[in-house]
Scaffold this motif. Structure first.
Motif, PDB file in Angstrom:
ATOM      1  N   ASP A  42       0.712  -1.283   0.169  1.00  0.00           N
ATOM      2  CA  ASP A  42      -0.058  -0.006  -0.085  1.00  0.00           C
ATOM      3  C   ASP A  42       0.820   1.315  -0.178  1.00  0.00           C
ATOM      4  OD1 ASP A  42      -2.300  -1.445   0.108  1.00  0.00           O
ATOM      5  OD2 ASP A  42      -2.557  -1.343   2.149  1.00  0.00           O
ATOM      6  N   PHE A  43       2.096   1.320   0.386  1.00  0.00           N
ATOM      7  CA  PHE A  43       3.029   2.293   0.392  1.00  0.00           C
ATOM      8  C   PHE A  43       3.355   2.893  -0.923  1.00  0.00           C
ATOM      9  CE2 PHE A  43       3.027   0.887   4.750  1.00  0.00           C
ATOM     10  CZ  PHE A  43       3.632   1.918   5.622  1.00  0.00           C
ATOM     11  N   TYR A  44       3.194   4.266  -1.208  1.00  0.00           N
ATOM     12  CA  TYR A  44       3.321   4.790  -2.529  1.00  0.00           C
ATOM     13  C   TYR A  44       4.984   4.813  -2.716  1.00  0.00           C
ATOM     14  CZ  TYR A  44       3.518   8.163  -6.309  1.00  0.00           C
ATOM     15  OH  TYR A  44       3.868   9.130  -7.333  1.00  0.00           O
ATOM     16  N   ASP A  45       5.898   5.311  -1.866  1.00  0.00           N
ATOM     17  CA  ASP A  45       7.228   5.383  -2.017  1.00  0.00           C
ATOM     18  C   ASP A  45       7.928   4.111  -1.662  1.00  0.00           C
ATOM     19  OD1 ASP A  45      10.066   6.207  -0.645  1.00  0.00           O
ATOM     20  OD2 ASP A  45       9.263   7.983  -1.727  1.00  0.00           O
ATOM     21  N   ASP A  46       8.801   3.966  -2.823  1.00  0.00           N
ATOM     22  CA  ASP A  46       9.635   2.693  -2.789  1.00  0.00           C
ATOM     23  C   ASP A  46      10.484   2.495  -1.302  1.00  0.00           C
ATOM     24  OD1 ASP A  46       8.564   1.787  -5.187  1.00  0.00           O
ATOM     25  OD2 ASP A  46      10.306   2.591  -6.327  1.00  0.00           O
ATOM     26  N   VAL A  47      10.980   3.513  -0.931  1.00  0.00           N
ATOM     27  CA  VAL A  47      11.858   3.316   0.070  1.00  0.00           C
ATOM     28  C   VAL A  47      10.795   3.421   1.512  1.00  0.00           C
ATOM     29  CG1 VAL A  47      13.212   4.817   1.670  1.00  0.00           C
ATOM     30  CG2 VAL A  47      13.581   4.920  -0.703  1.00  0.00           C
TER      31      VAL A  47
END
Length: 468
Positions: A42-47
């Motif tokens: 669900d997280f948008y940012d890869d990091v």
């Protein structure tokens, strides 16, 4: 290339991601609370996705979570002009409290669902404009299934775990309300003995109504639907076999039924529209006025998939809520006509396992009973006693396992009517059982098995508990 009118930056909640990860660096309990609502993907940012996954892994292993260890795991790399250790320290410095973790987790999950909807829409636009869609109906079905997953994820927020103490307290409140006459035990079948033995159709139950052809499955299902719509709330009836006209003829026959009438008003006579008296027509007008007030909604489309049924059931629930009453039950006539996905194409047992488990899941998700009609296999015809057994269910392994209640239907008159050269004793028995239908509780997870004899006029689509 972005389609005209569509945003260049997909929906996201990067700020919420940073706040949540910072809280987890301070207190691992924030991670525990967040995981009830959000997943790594669900997280948008890869990091952020890598950080959340690493945190969850360390938490599951019972290890400490802090920014130094995470720096060692991820490596001291450049994150867009900022080193890993510096970025983690910044997250920790700007962290939210543990209490706010579930709220931020929900924001992240909601943004992820929005991205899935956007991706589905963009893919549809791209495929329609490049001419790669050869079957619009098939692609629409695929889109419905994809969007249904998004809808299911959103509704799952309402079905989170509870403590046994909270669950026990809810039971005591319901018991007290029931004893004082303030709450029904379940959606009633409309047959007192059956309702007493089963406590009605209870929330989240998957109920199977099983029988050979001609046993009266649709008659019973419509009786249940009409009764529930009168007494409890809205009912969705998915008719995958009969059209709306045919089903409505049966409804009118049932509602217009008058045991004192000289000639019966059957659904066949309604369909033919011949030989009806003025009295019959008035009975039909009165019956139509009656059913027009009932929140019984028919979906007569054939070949629906499980995803389409689920999506339309959710639409029915929203429609009912807007009108100020609940959706109390879904009825499907019948399970064997639900179009399976292509995942197990050719393997009927696996297809039915997917369908039956999906119907049980739908009942739990919506918090209402789902009643599914099911054909029995031909093994019953080979026995001298043709009453249904659990083993007679088609692909019974999955249906029998997933169902909370299985009701078997049997009409002796059906077999006697088709038996040549009846003896005097058999003719006498046929006369006695002509309008009898047996409903047997073949399975019930939390109650007795029993057999109930009912009055049933198949031609008029009428069911009632037999007088004792």
């Amino acid at each position: 290339m972005n389609a005209p009118g569509l945003p260049h930056t997909p929906p996201n909640a990067v700020g919420a991601e940073q706040a949540l990860l910072g809280a987890a660096l301070h207190n691992a309990e924030a991670l525990d609370r967040a995981r009830d609502h959000v997943r790594t993907e669900d997280f948008y940012d890869d990091v952020h996705r890598q950080l959340f996954e690493a945190m969850c892994r360390r938490r599951d292993e019972g290890e400490v979570i802090d920014w130094r260890l995470l720096t060692a795991i991820l490596g001291e790399v450049d994150l867009g002009g900022v080193k890993t250790s510096t970025y983690l320290a910044k997250l920790a410095a700007e962290a939210i409290t543990v209490v706010g973790a579930p709220g931020y987790a929900r924001l992240i999950a909601e943004a992820a669902r929005m991205r899935r909807v956007l991706e589905t829409a963009q893919a549809a636009v791209a495929r329609m404009t490049d001419g790669s869609i050869s079957d619009p109906a098939e692609y629409a079905t695929h889109m419905i299934a994809t969007l249904d997953e998004v809808a299911s994820a959103g509704l799952a927020e309402h079905a989170r775990r509870i403590s046994v103490g909270d669950g026990a307290y809810a039971v005591l409140v319901r018991v007290d309300d029931t004893r004082k006459g303030r709450a029904p035990r379940g959606v009633p079948y409309g047959l007192p003995k059956l309702d007493a033995d089963t406590l009605g159709m209870r929330p989240s139950q998957f109920v199977v109504l099983a029988g050979r052809p001609g046993m009266g499955k649709t008659t019973v299902a419509l009786h249940v639907a009409l009764n529930a719509a009168r007494r409890s709330g809205a009912v969705g009836f998915f008719s995958l076999e009969m059209g709306a006209d045919e089903l409505s003829e049966r409804v009118l026959a049932a509602v217009a039924y008058d045991p004192r009438a000289v000639s019966p008003l059957t659904y066949r006579s309604i369909a033919e529209a011949r030989g009806l008296s003025d009295t019959d027509l008035q009975r039909l007008v009165d019956a139509q006025d009656d059913v027009a007030k009932l929140p019984l909604w028919i979906e007569p489309q054939v070949g629906l998939t499980l995803g389409q049924i689920a999506a339309r059931a959710r639409q029915m629930r929203l429609r009912a809520e807007r009108r100020g009453f609940p959706l109390v039950a879904i009825i499907i006539d019948h399970i064997g006509l639900i179009r399976p996905s292509k995942r197990y194409a050719g393997n009927r047992v696996q297809e039915m396992t997917e369908i039956s488990s999906g119907l049980k899941g739908l009942a739990k998700e919506l918090g209402i009973p789902v009643l599914g009609l099911s054909q029995l296999n031909r093994e019953a015809e080979k026995r001298q006693d043709k009453r249904p057994q659990l083993a007679d269910l088609r692909e019974s392994g999955s249906i029998e396992q997933d169902a909370d209640v299985v009701l078997g239907l049997y009409r002796e008159a059906y077999y006697l009517d088709r038996q040549p050269d009846l003896s005097d004793e058999e003719q006498d028995r046929l006369a006695r059982c002509q309008n009898e239908l047996e409903i047997e509780i073949l399975k019930q997870r939390s109650g007795p098995t029993n057999r109930i004899t009912c009055f049933c006029d198949i031609a008029c689509n009428v069911l009632a508990e037999a007088a004792r």
